[in-house]
Design a protein around this motif. Structure first.
Motif, mmCIF file in Angstrom:
data_model
loop_
_atom_site.group_PDB
_atom_site.id
_atom_site.type_symbol
_atom_site.label_atom_id
_atom_site.label_comp_id
_atom_site.label_asym_id
_atom_site.label_seq_id
_atom_site.Cartn_x
_atom_site.Cartn_y
_atom_site.Cartn_z
ATOM 1 N N GLY A 12 0.842 -1.563 0.058
ATOM 2 C CA GLY A 12 -0.005 -0.423 -0.098
ATOM 3 C C GLY A 12 0.712 0.737 0.055
ATOM 4 O O GLY A 12 0.254 2.361 -0.015
ATOM 5 N N GLY A 13 1.780 1.295 -0.394
ATOM 6 C CA GLY A 13 3.092 2.145 -0.488
ATOM 7 C C GLY A 13 3.885 2.328 -1.082
ATOM 8 O O GLY A 13 3.424 1.681 -2.097
ATOM 9 N N ARG A 14 5.063 3.381 -0.936
ATOM 10 C CA ARG A 14 6.138 3.451 -2.374
ATOM 11 C C ARG A 14 7.050 3.177 -1.730
ATOM 12 O O ARG A 14 7.544 4.040 -0.613
ATOM 13 N N THR A 15 8.284 3.172 -2.421
ATOM 14 C CA THR A 15 9.504 2.580 -3.012
ATOM 15 C C THR A 15 10.636 2.977 -3.757
ATOM 16 O O THR A 15 9.557 3.070 -4.888
ATOM 17 N N ALA A 16 11.991 4.071 -3.253
ATOM 18 C CA ALA A 16 12.566 3.844 -4.822
ATOM 19 C C ALA A 16 13.326 2.509 -5.138
ATOM 20 O O ALA A 16 13.611 2.183 -4.509
ATOM 21 N N GLU A 17 13.212 2.900 -6.698
ATOM 22 C CA GLU A 17 13.466 1.338 -7.097
ATOM 23 C C GLU A 17 14.443 1.897 -7.727
ATOM 24 O O GLU A 17 14.643 2.425 -9.223
ATOM 25 N N ASP A 18 16.498 1.502 -8.671
ATOM 26 C CA ASP A 18 16.813 2.114 -9.217
ATOM 27 C C ASP A 18 16.358 1.466 -10.231
ATOM 28 O O ASP A 18 16.954 0.358 -10.268
ATOM 29 N N VAL A 19 16.902 2.697 -11.075
ATOM 30 C CA VAL A 19 16.616 2.109 -12.693
ATOM 31 C C VAL A 19 17.415 2.440 -12.993
ATOM 32 O O VAL A 19 17.321 2.567 -14.486
#
Length: 429
Positions: free
Chosen positions: A267-274
């Motif tokens: 239900g939340g958000r997270t930073a993903e290295d792309v």
């Protein structure tokens, strides 16, 4: 510099234009002899970017990362006159969220669709050499590849007036398989599964399919990979040592990482290295890695006539159509008039984790890279563009006020579709 380059050819709506800039003959004396040249005036003192101006630029750059618009940013701004130039370079935020390393002023970054003007200039050099023509059709250049290609010219491809569907709107997320290699023909096939968005030459809409085809045209005309032609024709002569079209997944160091703001499954958000992925999914459209300094150097050389001859440069800078936001599409570069009335040549870039801008007036250059993050990065970027590119007001001078024209950004899918809406399935905004 020839001021003709800073006035886009006029036109209305989204109608394709065919106007050309007339060449002005030099006057000759009545005796038939060339007059003696007048003494050249002394060059002016070079411009100087003062401390208050530098502070204002840094504050504007800081705002491009404030509130989550970006995790890191880097910019370079240069002023020019006949006597020389002066440059400001700034950084904000971090290059890598995992380590907290600061951004290097010459950080390498995926410039996304700022890649397209490199490809366009390479095509136009081939046109100068007579190896292809701007009014050649896709059927003539790439027989059998594009349905309806006999009605689509190379000029339409370079100016986004072809009507071809932008293939990236119907692709899986880069995050689902970052190492996958895509053949350019696969990308064209994805686009071909969709109806054209309008009849060729009747409207304008940004489509990455156009520049996949432009890269294939280069390869058909030369028998070599388009990246080799770009390197030998553009990068090496201009000594753009920080610029490359890499084959692998990574970015040369020092690098600024890009991040997607994605669901964490709870239900939340997270930073993903792309940062690392195979860029063949953007073949010819968004594969270049560069630095802010190299991008400014390239555009200054391009607009000063060091990349193309005068006639072909005029072709490149002839606006073919305008969209609803008064954004003029030429053959690679785009024209726009800022709120303060300054006309600029520019190009944005936008792929997952990476937002880029390069904007150029007659005496000013600005390139800005943002590692896009949780919030929309466009509003603070446009504020910085206006801060940098608009002349400073004299004390007590009235403000010109806001423009009555709509801003060209943010717009839906302004460069590369990264919205998670089904038209493209990469997280971010």
């Amino acid at each position: 510099m020839d001021t003709k380059r800073w006035a886009a050819v006029a036109g209305g709506g989204a109608v394709v234009l065919a106007a050309a800039t007339a060449l002005v003959a030099l006057p000759w004396s009545s005796s038939g002899e060339e007059p003696a040249p007048a003494a050249s005036p002394a060059p002016p003192d070079p411009p100087r970017i003062g401390p208050e101006r530098r502070i204002a630029l840094q504050q504007a750059l800081n705002r491009t990362v404030a509130g989550g618009s970006a995790s890191g940013a880097v910019a370079e701004y240069t002023e020019h006159n006949a006597g020389g130039s002066d440059t400001w370079n700034g950084v904000a935020g971090v290059a890598d969220r995992a380590t907290g390393d600061p951004v290097d002023p010459q950080a390498h970054f995926r410039v996304a669709s700022i890649s397209k003007p490199f490809v366009a200039a390479t095509v136009l050099q081939l046109a100068e050499e007579g190896r292809l023509g701007l009014d050649d059709t896709l059927e003539e250049l790439l027989p059998g590849l594009v349905e309806g290609g006999r009605h689509i010219t190379l000029r339409m491809v370079l100016s986004h007036t072809s009507g071809l569907y932008s293939y990236n709107k119907d692709m899986p997320s880069v995050r689902s398989d970052p190492g996958r290699t895509w053949r350019p023909e696969e990308l064209v096939e994805i686009a071909g599964a969709h109806d054209p968005v309008f009849a060729p030459g009747t409207d304008v809409e940004y489509s990455n399919t156009n520049y996949v085809l432009a890269a294939l045209v280069i390869e058909e005309a030369t028998g070599r990979p388009y990246a080799e032609e770009v390197r030998e024709r553009i990068l090496e002569p201009l000594e753009l040592t920080g610029t490359s079209i890499p084959d692998g997944l990574g970015v040369p160091e020092p690098a600024m990482h890009g991040y997607a703001w994605v669901s964490d499954g709870a239900g939340g958000r997270t930073a993903e290295d792309v940062t690392e992925f195979d860029t063949s999914r953007w073949y010819g459209t968004a594969q270049v890695v560069s630095t802010v300094s190299d991008i400014n150097t390239y555009w200054r050389a391009l607009l000063d006539g060091e990349v193309l001859g005068e006639e072909m440069l005029q072709e490149m800078l002839t606006v073919q159509a305008y969209n609803g936001g008064d954004y003029g599409y030429a053959l690679g570069p785009r024209s726009y008039t800022l709120d303060c009335g300054v006309q600029v040549w520019m190009h944005p870039g936008n792929i997952p984790g990476h937002r880029t801008w390069t904007v150029h007036a007659k005496d000013r250059d600005l390139t800005l890279f943002q590692a896009r993050y949780a919030e929309d990065p466009d509003p603070p970027a446009w504020a910085m563009i206006e801060t940098a590119m608009c002349p400073e007001q004299e004390p007590g001078a009235p403000s010109p006020g806001p423009s009555t024209e709509p801003s060209p950004a943010p717009t839906p899918y302004p460069s590369e579709d990264v919205e998670g809406t089904g038209r493209g399935r990469d997280g971010g905004k």
